[in-house]
Enzyme design. Structure first.
Site, short mmCIF file in Angstrom:
data_model
loop_
_atom_site.label_atom_id
_atom_site.label_comp_id
_atom_site.label_asym_id
_atom_site.label_seq_id
_atom_site.Cartn_x
_atom_site.Cartn_y
_atom_site.Cartn_z
N ASN A 19 14.15 -59.07 -16.50
CA ASN A 19 13.57 -58.41 -15.79
C ASN A 19 12.08 -58.40 -15.92
O ASN A 19 11.51 -58.39 -16.90
CB ASN A 19 13.94 -56.77 -15.99
CG ASN A 19 13.16 -55.71 -15.30
OD1 ASN A 19 12.94 -54.85 -16.06
ND2 ASN A 19 12.85 -55.74 -14.11
N ASP A 34 8.41 -58.27 -12.75
CA ASP A 34 7.42 -59.12 -11.83
C ASP A 34 8.22 -59.64 -10.91
O ASP A 34 7.45 -60.75 -10.13
CB ASP A 34 6.49 -59.97 -12.76
CG ASP A 34 5.63 -59.26 -13.62
OD1 ASP A 34 5.59 -58.06 -13.49
OD2 ASP A 34 5.33 -59.94 -14.64
N PRO A 82 16.49 -49.65 -12.57
CA PRO A 82 16.39 -48.22 -12.23
C PRO A 82 14.70 -47.70 -12.19
O PRO A 82 13.90 -48.33 -12.95
CB PRO A 82 16.80 -47.52 -13.44
CG PRO A 82 16.76 -48.89 -14.52
CD PRO A 82 16.90 -49.99 -13.73
N MET A 83 14.37 -46.80 -11.46
CA MET A 83 12.99 -46.32 -11.44
C MET A 83 13.06 -44.76 -11.18
O MET A 83 13.30 -44.24 -10.23
CB MET A 83 12.28 -47.02 -10.39
CG MET A 83 11.88 -48.34 -10.45
SD MET A 83 10.78 -49.23 -9.28
CE MET A 83 12.01 -49.24 -7.81
N CYS A 124 11.61 -46.85 -22.06
CA CYS A 124 10.52 -46.29 -21.45
C CYS A 124 9.45 -46.06 -22.34
O CYS A 124 9.60 -45.61 -23.63
CB CYS A 124 11.03 -44.67 -21.34
SG CYS A 124 10.10 -43.57 -20.62
N GLY A 183 12.39 -54.05 -9.86
CA GLY A 183 11.93 -52.87 -9.71
C GLY A 183 10.89 -52.64 -8.68
O GLY A 183 11.27 -52.52 -7.35
C1 LIG Z 1 8.04 -45.45 -11.20
C2 LIG Z 1 9.02 -46.33 -12.41
C3 LIG Z 1 10.08 -45.48 -12.91
C4 LIG Z 1 10.82 -46.25 -13.91
N1 LIG Z 1 12.02 -45.56 -14.59
C5 LIG Z 1 12.78 -46.16 -15.13
C6 LIG Z 1 13.67 -45.55 -15.59
O1 LIG Z 1 14.31 -44.44 -15.32
N2 LIG Z 1 14.66 -46.27 -16.50
C7 LIG Z 1 14.38 -47.69 -16.77
O2 LIG Z 1 15.18 -48.38 -17.56
N3 LIG Z 1 13.27 -48.55 -16.18
C8 LIG Z 1 12.43 -47.58 -15.46
N4 LIG Z 1 11.32 -48.36 -15.14
C9 LIG Z 1 11.21 -49.80 -15.36
C10 LIG Z 1 11.84 -50.85 -14.40
O3 LIG Z 1 13.27 -50.71 -14.28
C11 LIG Z 1 11.41 -51.96 -14.58
O4 LIG Z 1 11.98 -52.61 -16.14
C12 LIG Z 1 9.98 -52.52 -14.48
O5 LIG Z 1 9.36 -51.72 -13.44
C13 LIG Z 1 9.73 -53.78 -14.63
O6 LIG Z 1 10.53 -54.57 -13.74
P1 LIG Z 1 9.41 -54.84 -12.16
O7 LIG Z 1 8.39 -55.89 -12.49
O8 LIG Z 1 10.42 -55.42 -11.31
O9 LIG Z 1 9.16 -53.61 -11.69
C14 LIG Z 1 10.70 -47.78 -14.25
C15 LIG Z 1 9.31 -48.13 -13.36
C16 LIG Z 1 8.57 -47.50 -12.59
C17 LIG Z 1 7.46 -48.22 -12.01
#
Ligand SMILES: Cc1cc2nc3c(=O)[nH]c(=O)nc-3n(C[C@H](O)[C@H](O)[C@H](O)COP(=O)(O)O)c2cc1C
Length: 365
Positions: free
Chosen positions: A215, A217, A28-29, A115, A239
């Site tokens: 989760n 990187d 989720p982002m 968060c 993400g």
């Molecule tokens: C712009 C943005 C918004 C995010 N919003 C959420 C969210 O609403 N809920 C959540 O559990 N994590 C949120 N995250 C965290 C991501 O779900 C994820 O845990 C984090 O980016 C690490 O994973 P990645 O390295 O694959 O990006 C957000 C991350 C980013 C960059």
């Protein structure tokens, strides 16, 4: 085509009697993974996405989970199975929110304990709950009194490196009946700096009785396989890499099914933008907003392209979607670049807070 790769040790997982396949899906982002982005990833993967998760939504805002007031809660039928993610700190509000999420048709409900932003964590929600572990138990217990669909949790490792408490959080989650546990391998204080600690994620998996989603990187098929095979996790969520490479879920599903992995080329790029534009249209978005979304999407993934600066500037200058697609055509006509020259996902591998691609996330979530 990418080189021959190892096979993943696991390609699916089970929640109750439901098989979740494949075991890699979008994280989720907030502000990014809205329904149109999620559907784009799912369409590019020809439906092969284990499940989708909404952007997080507050249960403490006083708005309730009314989708007419909370656009984050709207989803399409083809998004099932879908998980609604909620945040807050008051157990009865969380229980009410979870119930409303189920009534909206969520297949799963997830508690956000990750968060880091001050307006959430500072008020005791999101990662703020990691400072108050007994509160997490109260919240889960209250939610479980009325929720019938499976309850998930997504956590960080702890508040800071001196207070890594993900093992305690896992114990509470398991003993209170949480059915899936996603671990982002950073602490709250880390934000997005440094790399996710996959050794700790692996340790969590080795102690867990419920499915663990790792989760942090993961930016390529190779990395997804390496994480699953080395750390034993049941699945992975991706993400930031998906913002630049929305085909990643399709590439993963293809590899899981022993098909060659396609690298997106210019044709794929145009086709992806056309799919995105039609999804936005189906969602009743005005043309000017559609153009804005197309520019936003293009600006993200063009960062992975070599020699595309002028192209990017021209695209961003376009004032209608027709201009936008015309610019694409001009670029295609004068560039005979191969997919390898154009699209370099390895530039995404350094998603650690120091890379130029990563800076923009620092203040978003
Ligand atoms: C712009 C943005 C918004 C995010 N919003 C959420 C969210 O609403 N809920 C959540 O559990 N994590 C949120 N995250 C965290 C991501 O779900 C994820 O845990 C984090 O980016 C690490 O994973 P990645 O390295 O694959 O990006 C957000 C991350 C980013 C960059």
């Amino acid at each position: 085509m990418l080189k021959t790769l190892e096979k993943p040790a696991k390609t699916s997982l089970k929640i109750r009697n439901q098989t979740i396949y494949p075991n890699v899906f979008p994280a989720p982002m907030s502000g990014v993974s809205d329904r149109n982005f999620r559907r784009l990833c799912k369409q590019l993967a020809q439906g092969r996405i284990g499940y989708l998760v909404t952007e997080f939504v507050s249960v403490e805002s006083g708005l309730g989970l009314n989708p007419n007031k909370r656009p984050q809660l709207k989803f399409f039928d083809d998004e099932h199975p879908i998980c609604i993610q909620i945040f807050g700190r008051n157990p009865s509000n969380m229980a009410q929110g979870a119930l409303e999420a189920e009534q909206l048709g969520a297949d799963f409900v997830e508690i956000n304990c990750g968060c880091p932003v001050p307006k959430v964590a500072g008020k005791g929600g999101g990662a703020g709950l990691l400072k108050e572990i007994p509160k997490i138990a109260q919240i889960i217990r209250e939610i479980k009194k009325t929720l019938s669909v499976p309850l998930f949790m997504k956590v960080r490792l702890g508040w800071c490196d001196k207070s890594i408490n993900v093992f305690e959080t896992l114990n509470i989650a398991e003993s209170e009946g949480v059915e899936l546990f996603t671990v982002h391998g950073r602490t709250r204080m880390q934000g997005y700096n440094g790399l996710a600690d996959w050794d700790i994620i692996g340790e969590v998996k080795s102690r867990a009785k419920i499915p663990i989603i790792g989760n942090g990187d993961v930016a390529s098929v190779e990395m997804a396989i390496e994480r699953i095979n080395t750390y034993g996790v049941d699945g992975i969520c991706v993400g930031r890499a998906a913002m630049h490479n929305p085909w990643i879920f399709s590439q993963i599903a293809d590899h899981w099914e022993e098909m060659p992995i396609k690298k997106p080329d210019l044709m794929e790029l145009e086709s992806m933008l056309n799919i995105y534009a039609s999804l936005l249209k189906q969602d009743n978005m005005a043309d000017s907003r559609i153009l804005g979304r197309l520019k936003q999407m293009t600006a993200r993934f063009v960062k992975c392209m070599v020699g595309a600066d002028e192209f990017r500037k021209n695209l961003l200058r376009s004032v209608t979607t027709e201009d936008f697609f015309r610019e694409l055509q001009i670029f295609f006509a004068i560039n005979a670049l191969s997919a390898d020259e154009l699209f370099r996902p390895e530039r995404l591998l350094n998603l650690n807070g120091t890379d130029e691609l990563d800076i923009s996330y620092q203040n978003e979530y």
